[in-house]
Scaffold this active site. Structure first.
Site, PDB file in Angstrom:
ATOM      1  N   PHE A 127       0.836  -1.196   0.000  1.00 40.09           N
ATOM      2  CA  PHE A 127       0.000   0.000   0.000  1.00 40.09           C
ATOM      3  C   PHE A 127       0.870   1.244   0.000  1.00 40.09           C
ATOM      4  CE2 PHE A 127       0.799  -0.072   4.475  1.00 40.09           C
ATOM      5  CZ  PHE A 127       0.488   1.175   4.992  1.00 40.09           C
ATOM      6  N   PRO A 132       7.295  11.989  -0.997  1.00 31.24           N
ATOM      7  CA  PRO A 132       8.585  12.535  -0.577  1.00 31.24           C
ATOM      8  C   PRO A 132       8.493  13.767   0.309  1.00 31.24           C
ATOM      9  CG  PRO A 132       8.684  11.913  -2.881  1.00 31.24           C
ATOM     10  CD  PRO A 132       7.259  11.759  -2.454  1.00 31.24           C
ATOM     11  N   GLY A 135       5.622  13.374   4.699  1.00 27.76           N
ATOM     12  CA  GLY A 135       5.801  12.743   6.002  1.00 27.76           C
ATOM     13  C   GLY A 135       4.478  12.280   6.575  1.00 27.76           C
ATOM     14  N   GLN A 295      24.289  -7.534  40.361  1.00 28.33           N
ATOM     15  CA  GLN A 295      22.997  -6.882  40.592  1.00 28.33           C
ATOM     16  C   GLN A 295      22.642  -5.915  39.459  1.00 28.33           C
ATOM     17  OE1 GLN A 295      22.381  -3.883  43.837  1.00 28.33           O
ATOM     18  NE2 GLN A 295      21.004  -5.444  44.686  1.00 28.33           N
ATOM     19  N   ILE A 353      24.355  -5.289  27.564  1.00 27.85           N
ATOM     20  CA  ILE A 353      24.743  -6.524  28.246  1.00 27.85           C
ATOM     21  C   ILE A 353      25.823  -7.259  27.455  1.00 27.85           C
ATOM     22  CG2 ILE A 353      23.921  -8.857  28.836  1.00 27.85           C
ATOM     23  CD1 ILE A 353      21.266  -7.522  29.702  1.00 27.85           C
ATOM     24  N   HIS A 354      25.731  -7.205  26.134  1.00 28.44           N
ATOM     25  CA  HIS A 354      26.727  -7.865  25.290  1.00 28.44           C
ATOM     26  C   HIS A 354      28.072  -7.147  25.312  1.00 28.44           C
ATOM     27  CE1 HIS A 354      23.359 -10.157  23.626  1.00 28.44           C
ATOM     28  NE2 HIS A 354      24.225 -10.907  22.974  1.00 28.44           N
ATOM     29  N   GLY A 356      31.219  -5.064  24.292  1.00 28.14           N
ATOM     30  CA  GLY A 356      31.858  -4.827  23.006  1.00 28.14           C
ATOM     31  C   GLY A 356      31.404  -5.792  21.931  1.00 28.14           C
ATOM     32  N   GLU A 379       4.155   3.383  10.457  1.00 23.09           N
ATOM     33  CA  GLU A 379       2.734   3.551  10.771  1.00 23.09           C
ATOM     34  C   GLU A 379       2.481   4.723  11.739  1.00 23.09           C
ATOM     35  OE1 GLU A 379       3.034   1.386   8.803  1.00 23.09           O
ATOM     36  OE2 GLU A 379       1.765  -0.368   9.001  1.00 23.09           O
ATOM     37  N   THR A 381       4.796   8.206  13.661  1.00 22.66           N
ATOM     38  CA  THR A 381       5.815   8.440  14.686  1.00 22.66           C
ATOM     39  C   THR A 381       5.196   8.479  16.081  1.00 22.66           C
ATOM     40  OG1 THR A 381       5.542  10.832  14.559  1.00 22.66           O
ATOM     41  CG2 THR A 381       7.144   9.824  13.044  1.00 22.66           C
TER      42      THR A 381
END
Length: 401
Positions: A127, A132, A135, A295, A353-354, A356, A379, A381
């Site tokens: 759809f 352009p 927005g 923690q 958490i990961h 680097g 859909e 902002t």
């Protein structure tokens, strides 16, 4: 998931459908998603598998060859698919919105012509609303349709078509002044046209060009394109619903259910980010113990899980409200806003958490980190959702003084 994002009150059929989709995601999508995404490759084998499962006809009524399932069932399936790879859920979503608009607003001839082939996945939908320069300001649409005998001639440029290249049917929103005198409110002079085309890029039918794919930060694999109409002739019987001037309302109805879909996608991506984060936290050791035993990491995991659960609950509520036949723009706006914001936050926490390694393309979280931002704008902002929510709240809580 072991415990999070469960949905109470599902039927045996719904549970069976979700179990089938979940198995498909675990076996056919997750193992290949990152590799395909890095190559920006269309997931043809995955799409073929979804076609075999009947997911392209999930909400299309049984009389047209679909499964006739609810928006809730569909949203929960999308949540599972997005957990595997968000781009695949986008391929399904745009198809679903066009099928929904046809089901709700199409003429009987249009339903008979398109829905059976859409249910089978032989016709793929897209759809086209954005342009352009506009927005979120849909009223600023400049593409036009002019009546010429038994046809309309369409001219203009559209933007951000998901499935722009792979689709064979596009619902296109344009201005049509026929029967709508100058001064008519913009939203009352818009019409949705059902434009059939050949899949691919370049000139896909006389007067209609689909340029190449737009190169994106994330949301890869799925093709996102422009659409250029230059003297495109469309028969008058391909006006959605057979009457001009109703396009804005038809599109907004489609976008409303699309917002539930985007909320579901946010839930799915957040679930996967939580899975990756809690697994890595139990594999990585620092200062002599799992980082999950620190923690600070436990606090992050607690916050992430709570956000996953809250977003899922709001998405389910919005879907059930729509299924009941009630107006759900408030609930859909809230669900889309919360799920997309929480998705971004959960993905970032999993990324942190990961450490680097989250910056390395060898780890799946890197892909999710680039995918999550699309949900903040797709859909509508966050700012648009807040406007919708605020206006609806003022309607519900109007002060009589």
């Amino acid at each position: 998931m072991a415990r999070l994002a469960r949905t109470a009150g599902l039927t045996d059929i719904q549970q069976e459908i979700l179990s089938t989709v979940r198995d498909f995601v675990d076996k056919e999508i997750i193992p290949v998603a990152t590799e395909l995404e890095h190559r920006d490759e269309y997931p043809q084998d995955i799409v073929d598998g979804l076609k075999e499962l009947g997911l392209f006809g999930l909400m299309i009524p049984e009389e047209y060859g679909g499964l006739g399932e609810s928006l809730l069932t569909y949203a929960l399936c999308v949540e599972e698919i997005a957990r595997g790879w968000m781009s695949v859920s986008g391929i399904i979503n745009t198809h679903f919105i066009v099928a929904y608009m046809l089901k709700q607003h199409g003429t009987q001839e249009q339903k008979d012509h398109f829905l059976p082939r859409m249910a089978a996945g032989d016709i793929r939908g897209a759809f086209s609303m954005s342009e352009p320069a506009l927005g979120s300001d849909v009223s600023a649409i400049s593409s036009k349709a002019v009546r010429d005998g038994d046809e309309y001639v369409l001219n203009g440029q559209k933007m951000w078509l998901t499935n722009g290249g792979t689709s064979s049917l596009v619902a296109v929103l344009v201005k049509s002044d026929e029967g709508h005198p100058e001064g008519t409110a913009p939203h009352k002079s818009m019409t949705t046209f059902l434009v059939e085309k050949e899949p691919g890029f370049g000139e896909v039918r006389p007067g209609l060009t689909i340029p190449g794919k737009i190169d994106k930060m994330g949301y890869k694999g799925v093709d996102t394109t422009e659409l250029i109409m230059d003297g495109l002739r469309v028969p008058a019987d391909r006006v959605l619903g057979g009457v001009t001037g109703r396009g804005f309302y038809q599109m907004m109805d489609g976008v409303e259910v699309g917002r539930v879909n985007v909320a579901a996608r946010g839930c799915g991506v957040a679930q996967r980010a939580f899975e990756l984060g809690i697994r890595y936290a139990q594999q990585r050791h620092t200062f002599g113990k799992q980082i999950a035993q620190h923690q600070a990491i436990q606090f992050k995991l607690a916050e992430m899980a709570t956000k996953v659960e809250a977003a899922h609950a709001m998405m389910v509520n919005a879907a059930r409200k729509k299924d009941s036949g009630e107006r759900n723009d408030l609930e859909a706006g809230m669900a889309k806003y919360l799920a997309s914001e929480y998705c971004k936050e959960v993905v970032e926490d999993a990324f942190r958490i990961h450490g680097g390694y989250g910056f390395s393309k060898e780890y799946e979280i890197e892909r999710l980190y680039r995918e999550a931002p699309m949900l903040l704008i797709g859909e509508g902002t966050a700012e648009i959702q807040k406007m919708i929510i605020g206006r609806r709240l003022l309607e519900e809580y109007r002060f009589q003084g």
